[in-house]
Design a protein around this motif. Structure first.
Motif, PDB file in Angstrom:
ATOM      1  N   GLY A 109     102.732  -7.247 123.456  1.00  0.00           N
ATOM      2  CA  GLY A 109     102.804  -7.645 122.061  1.00  0.00           C
ATOM      3  C   GLY A 109     103.901  -6.937 121.297  1.00  0.00           C
ATOM      4  N   ASP A 110     104.410  -5.856 121.877  1.00  0.00           N
ATOM      5  CA  ASP A 110     105.474  -5.057 121.259  1.00  0.00           C
ATOM      6  C   ASP A 110     106.724  -5.194 122.137  1.00  0.00           C
ATOM      7  OD1 ASP A 110     106.934  -3.267 119.763  1.00  0.00           O
ATOM      8  OD2 ASP A 110     105.841  -1.490 120.434  1.00  0.00           O
ATOM      9  N   ASP A 111     107.394  -6.315 122.003  1.00  0.00           N
ATOM     10  CA  ASP A 111     108.494  -6.655 122.902  1.00  0.00           C
ATOM     11  C   ASP A 111     109.723  -5.781 122.689  1.00  0.00           C
ATOM     12  OD1 ASP A 111     106.870  -8.690 123.810  1.00  0.00           O
ATOM     13  OD2 ASP A 111     107.804 -10.242 122.580  1.00  0.00           O
ATOM     14  N   TRP A 143      98.667  -8.308 114.704  1.00  0.00           N
ATOM     15  CA  TRP A 143      98.474  -8.944 116.005  1.00  0.00           C
ATOM     16  C   TRP A 143      99.658  -9.829 116.370  1.00  0.00           C
ATOM     17  CZ3 TRP A 143      94.423  -7.292 118.828  1.00  0.00           C
ATOM     18  CH2 TRP A 143      93.438  -6.569 118.127  1.00  0.00           C
ATOM     19  N   ALA A 144      99.924  -9.899 117.684  1.00  0.00           N
ATOM     20  CA  ALA A 144     100.994 -10.746 118.194  1.00  0.00           C
ATOM     21  C   ALA A 144     100.573 -12.223 118.109  1.00  0.00           C
ATOM     22  CB  ALA A 144     101.314 -10.361 119.639  1.00  0.00           C
ATOM     23  N   LYS A 145     101.500 -13.104 118.436  1.00  0.00           N
ATOM     24  CA  LYS A 145     101.231 -14.537 118.333  1.00  0.00           C
ATOM     25  C   LYS A 145     100.104 -14.988 119.248  1.00  0.00           C
ATOM     26  CE  LYS A 145     105.901 -15.899 116.929  1.00  0.00           C
ATOM     27  NZ  LYS A 145     107.109 -16.693 117.299  1.00  0.00           N
ATOM     28  N   ARG A 204      97.319 -13.560 119.617  1.00  0.00           N
ATOM     29  CA  ARG A 204      96.053 -13.181 118.981  1.00  0.00           C
ATOM     30  C   ARG A 204      95.192 -12.290 119.870  1.00  0.00           C
ATOM     31  NH1 ARG A 204      94.051 -19.056 116.487  1.00  0.00           N
ATOM     32  NH2 ARG A 204      96.104 -19.800 115.806  1.00  0.00           N
ATOM     33  N   SER A 227     100.688  -6.473 117.614  1.00  0.00           N
ATOM     34  CA  SER A 227     102.103  -6.669 117.323  1.00  0.00           C
ATOM     35  C   SER A 227     102.812  -5.311 117.311  1.00  0.00           C
ATOM     36  CB  SER A 227     102.263  -7.334 115.957  1.00  0.00           C
ATOM     37  OG  SER A 227     101.752  -6.468 114.940  1.00  0.00           O
ATOM     38  N   MET A 272     105.021  -6.094 108.656  1.00  0.00           N
ATOM     39  CA  MET A 272     104.270  -7.094 109.404  1.00  0.00           C
ATOM     40  C   MET A 272     104.804  -8.488 109.085  1.00  0.00           C
ATOM     41  SD  MET A 272     100.307  -5.761 109.260  1.00  0.00           S
ATOM     42  CE  MET A 272     100.283  -5.388 107.509  1.00  0.00           C
ATOM     43  N   THR A 273     104.835  -9.344 110.093  1.00  0.00           N
ATOM     44  CA  THR A 273     105.237 -10.727 109.866  1.00  0.00           C
ATOM     45  C   THR A 273     104.184 -11.394 109.005  1.00  0.00           C
ATOM     46  OG1 THR A 273     106.313 -10.814 112.016  1.00  0.00           O
ATOM     47  CG2 THR A 273     105.797 -12.927 110.970  1.00  0.00           C
TER      48      THR A 273
END
Length: 253
Positions: free
Chosen positions: A19-21, A169-171, A173, A177, A203-204
């Motif tokens: 999630g943390d690219d 949270w990443a895309k 879910r 993130s 945060m996005t």
């Protein structure tokens, strides 16, 4: 190189950093454990870090593959989170699993290392993962007992209400993130009583969706993330198949 301080991170995707690219790093991710290692080693040239976590690993796999490997590295600090991938299986013997977890923590504690454990997150805001709330609560109580028995520190993820913001949270879910990982690093360093200079990235924003937009977004999530996740479990495959630990030997990052 000899390291006087040795931090070894164990677990699954949570600790690997999904999630943390960050494509330039091993396995293409960074994660909270890297951030903790960066802070702990910032002013200590004798500090070494290993991350043995691999996405998709279940508790027994972590005990079998990672605990002895960690002991061989003679750690002074260990973080470990195991069991989340078991909780979401159709059937689970939580008591039996946590007996094995207890044995693993006993082995890690016997090295003299400071051991840090985690409770599971309260996913009450998720219609899918919130159904596992009861299992997670039982798991958490057993984890608290194990931590107490072995003098381990506890990062109480269950009580971190900031993770009810979907920006954490990443895309998919399922994984944190970049903001969620940075915040977790701060939480871990607070438990370790270590000063840090971590700033949580913006945060996005999560847009408010109409009913129709929400239906389309949920359908896309099922197709791109939830469906493949379920299929791997049905077929006995794992997202971590074929992957090696990100840092299997002590290193400086």
């Amino acid at each position: 190189m000899d390291f006087a301080a040795r931090y070894v991170a164990l677990g699954d995707s949570f600790t690997e950093g999904l999630g943390d690219d960050e494509p330039a790093r091993p396995n293409g991710v960074r994660g909270w454990a890297d951030r903790v290692a960066e802070q702990l080693g910032a002013a200590d040239p004798s500090f070494g870090y290993a991350n043995l976590a691999i996405r998709g690993r279940k508790l027994r796999q972590i005990m079998a593959e990672q605990v002895d490997a960690a002991v061989e590295l003679k750690p002074t600090l260990v973080t470990i989170y195991a069991g989340a991938n078991d909780i979401f299986r159709p059937k689970i013997d939580i008591d039996g699993l946590l007996e094995e977890y207890d044995a693993g923590i006993r082995k890690l504690s016997a090295t003299g290392a400071k051991v840090v454990m985690f409770t599971g997150f309260d996913a009450r805001g998720s219609k899918v993962f919130g159904t596992m709330r009861g299992r997670t609560a039982i798991y958490n109580e057993l984890v608290r007992g194990i931590a107490g028995d072995h003098g381990a520190l506890l990062v109480d993820y269950w009580r971190f209400s900031e993770y009810y913001d979907w920006g954490m949270w990443a895309k998919d879910r399922m994984h944190m993130s970049a903001a969620g990982h940075a915040n977790m690093a701060k939480r871990v360093l607070t438990v370790l009583e270590h000063d840090h200079s971590i700033e949580v990235p913006p945060m996005t924003p999560v847009p408010e969706l109409s009913r129709a937009e929400a239906i389309r977004a949920n359908a896309r999530w099922v197709r791109e993330h939830a469906g493949p996740w379920v299929m791997r479990r049905v077929t006995g495959r794992s997202s971590g198949d074929g992957l090696e630990p990100r840092y299997s030997r002590l290193t400086r990052i």
